[in-house]
Design a protein around this motif. Sequence first.
Motif, short mmCIF file in Angstrom:
data_model
loop_
_atom_site.label_atom_id
_atom_site.label_comp_id
_atom_site.label_asym_id
_atom_site.label_seq_id
_atom_site.Cartn_x
_atom_site.Cartn_y
_atom_site.Cartn_z
N MET A 64 0.83 -1.21 0.00
CA MET A 64 0.00 0.00 0.00
C MET A 64 0.86 1.25 0.00
SD MET A 64 -2.84 1.29 2.62
CE MET A 64 -3.02 3.04 2.74
N ASN A 70 -4.74 -1.51 -2.07
CA ASN A 70 -5.68 -0.51 -1.57
C ASN A 70 -5.93 -0.72 -0.09
OD1 ASN A 70 -7.59 -2.59 -1.28
ND2 ASN A 70 -8.46 -2.19 -3.30
N ILE A 71 -6.63 0.21 0.51
CA ILE A 71 -6.84 0.22 1.95
C ILE A 71 -7.67 -0.99 2.40
CG2 ILE A 71 -8.88 1.69 1.91
CD1 ILE A 71 -6.08 1.94 4.48
N ASP A 73 -7.55 -4.03 1.26
CA ASP A 73 -6.63 -5.16 1.41
C ASP A 73 -5.85 -5.07 2.71
OD1 ASP A 73 -7.43 -6.11 -1.08
OD2 ASP A 73 -5.76 -5.13 -2.13
#
Length: 107
Positions: A64, A70-71, A73
């Motif tokens: 990230m 992405n957030i 995940d």
Amino acid sequence: MSAPFTSATSAYASAARLISEQASGRATGVGAEAPGGDFAQMLSQQLSNVVETGRASDQVGLDMINGQANIVDVVTALAETEATMETMVTVRDRVISAYEEIMRMPI
């Protein structure tokens, strides 16, 4: 900012070393294994699972930071790590409780 990552890496390395030492000690041990499996081996496998889950979570966090994840995940990986850690802490607490109960038994 690299200090937390270095600390995490050091903790994972220490846990992996302890697991490999325990595994090598069990390989040379004397005695037959229980039909249902060895409790120490099960704990060792679960500890390995905790370490691997933590490593995966750290990797997703690094991805990230590098813009490759992405957030959602990251949050998912952290939740999985937290659940795994809570399970191990619960097992540890119950083992300690059982030990204390055994120590209170009259001989």
